[in-house]
Design an enzyme around this catalytic site. Structure first.
Site, PDB file in Angstrom:
ATOM      1  N   SER A  35      20.599   8.432  -0.963  1.00  0.00           N
ATOM      2  CA  SER A  35      20.307   7.282  -1.819  1.00  0.00           C
ATOM      3  C   SER A  35      21.301   7.252  -2.966  1.00  0.00           C
ATOM      4  CB  SER A  35      18.885   7.359  -2.380  1.00  0.00           C
ATOM      5  OG  SER A  35      18.682   6.373  -3.375  1.00  0.00           O
ATOM      6  N   TYR A  84      12.268  11.599  -7.229  1.00  0.00           N
ATOM      7  CA  TYR A  84      13.086  11.055  -6.138  1.00  0.00           C
ATOM      8  C   TYR A  84      14.566  11.277  -6.431  1.00  0.00           C
ATOM      9  CZ  TYR A  84      14.869   7.455  -2.901  1.00  0.00           C
ATOM     10  OH  TYR A  84      15.546   6.766  -1.906  1.00  0.00           O
TER      11      TYR A  84
END
Length: 352
Positions: free
Chosen positions: A179, A192
């Site tokens: 990501s 995250y």
């Protein structure tokens, strides 16, 4: 003087023509080189983790369209059943395995089953992941541990299990879907951010070391993707408001890329053997700004954080996006619902 000016004009024209010819020849040569080294994916055995919904399902469809032999795994049996029905129309063999990638023993068993059923594994796509949204003060150490378990240890478990086979067969390809949050930390996504940063480091380190074993590693760095995923994300702090901003950002055409387009670009990169792929102009711009002016960019992120919802002082309250759908505006929720229907996002997994 006029003759001299005409001569200079002709020389400039000749230079421009020469430059255009060289540039054209370079681009043509680059295209021919890329085409020559493109990999034929027909009959390649591909294992996709988290392949039953979202980007994983879009990737599964795209890989089947390339003629791959597909194996997908996911935690939820119901999701797998619907994915099998979805993928059955693509005319290629698809095998389904129920597996939680955080369970090392289960991953080993799943990989052994794929090897037994197909006789090999040529490509692994580490796509399984989770996201929890909320301010730092609403998170617990358990939230960090869970993110690391799924987003870092999960793919590492899969790689660790598959590597001996790839080395024995003389090569392979590992595709790691990380990501942009692993490059540029995003407020209200700190667990995250941390897990994806670790995953990026793992992926790039593997690429440097595994090339000697003829194992290629592609690090995919997506920005926001329109997958319908907010319904399966976890929200804390002020869950209703967190869901509203996250679902809007995740579904607007200006801020997110469609999962189908992302899948096509990832498969194209696999065919060409690319080492790193950043998806979305937003992710590319943010990475560039962060690299050029990290302190100024960090200040900008702190200003963004001021605009995000305040913690309501309930750090242990966690809600699944499926329970918060009424907190997005109608247009946003419709986009989320449409993507969810297209990509099998409507299974309710428990928020643990």
């Amino acid at each position: 003087m006029a003759a001299e000016g005409g001569e200079m004009s002709r020389e400039n024209s000749d230079l421009l023509k020469s430059a255009a010819f060289v540039a054209g020849a370079f681009l043509a040569g680059r295209w021919v080189y890329r085409k020559a080294r493109e990999r034929d994916l027909r009959y390649q055995v591909v294992l996709v983790t988290g392949g039953s919904r979202g980007l994983g399902l879009a990737l599964s469809r795209a890989l089947l369209n390339q003629g791959c032999l597909l194996a997908i795994c996911a935690r939820d049996e119901g999701e797998l059943a619907r994915a099998k029905q979805d993928l059955a129309g693509h005319g290629r063999k698809v095998l389904m395995y129920q597996c939680d990638v955080t369970d090392r023993a289960a991953v080993n068993d799943m990989v052994e089953s794929v090897l037994g059923d197909y006789g090999g594994i040529d490509i692994v796509v580490n796509n399984a992941g989770m996201i929890n949204v909320g301010p730092l003060d609403s998170m617990t150490l358990g939230d960090f541990e869970k993110s690391m378990a799924v987003n870092f240890w999960g793919p590492l478990n899969v790689v660790w299990s598959v590597l001996p086979h790839m080395r024995e067969q003389g090569g392979g390809h590992i595709v790691n879907v990380t990501s942009f949050a692993g490059r540029v930390p995003v407020p209200h996504l700190v667990p995250y951010d941390c897990s994806k940063a670790a995953f990026v480091g793992l992926s790039e380190g593997m690429r440097a070391e595994l090339v000697r074993d003829r194992i290629d590693v592609t690090t995919v760095i997506p920005g926001l993707l329109h997958t319908g995923s907010p319904v399966n994300a976890e929200f804390k702090g002020n869950p209703e408001s967190e869901y509203a901003w996250f679902s809007a950002s995740d579904s607007m055409p200006l801020t997110s890329m469609s999962a189908d387009r992302a899948a096509r670009l990832i498969v194209k990169s696999v065919r060409q053997g690319g080492g790193q792929l950043t998806l979305g102009w937003q992710a590319k711009v943010m990475r560039a700004l962060h690299a050029v002016a990290p302190n100024l960019f960090s200040h900008g992120l702190s200003m963004v954080n001021r605009m995000l919802p305040n913690d309501q002082g309930l750090p242990f309250e966690r809600k699944l996006g499926a329970d918060l759908k009424g907190n997005a505006n109608a247009a946003t929720q419709q986009r989320v619902e449409d993507a969810g229907q297209h990509l099998n996002q409507h299974t309710r997994l428990p928020a643990t």
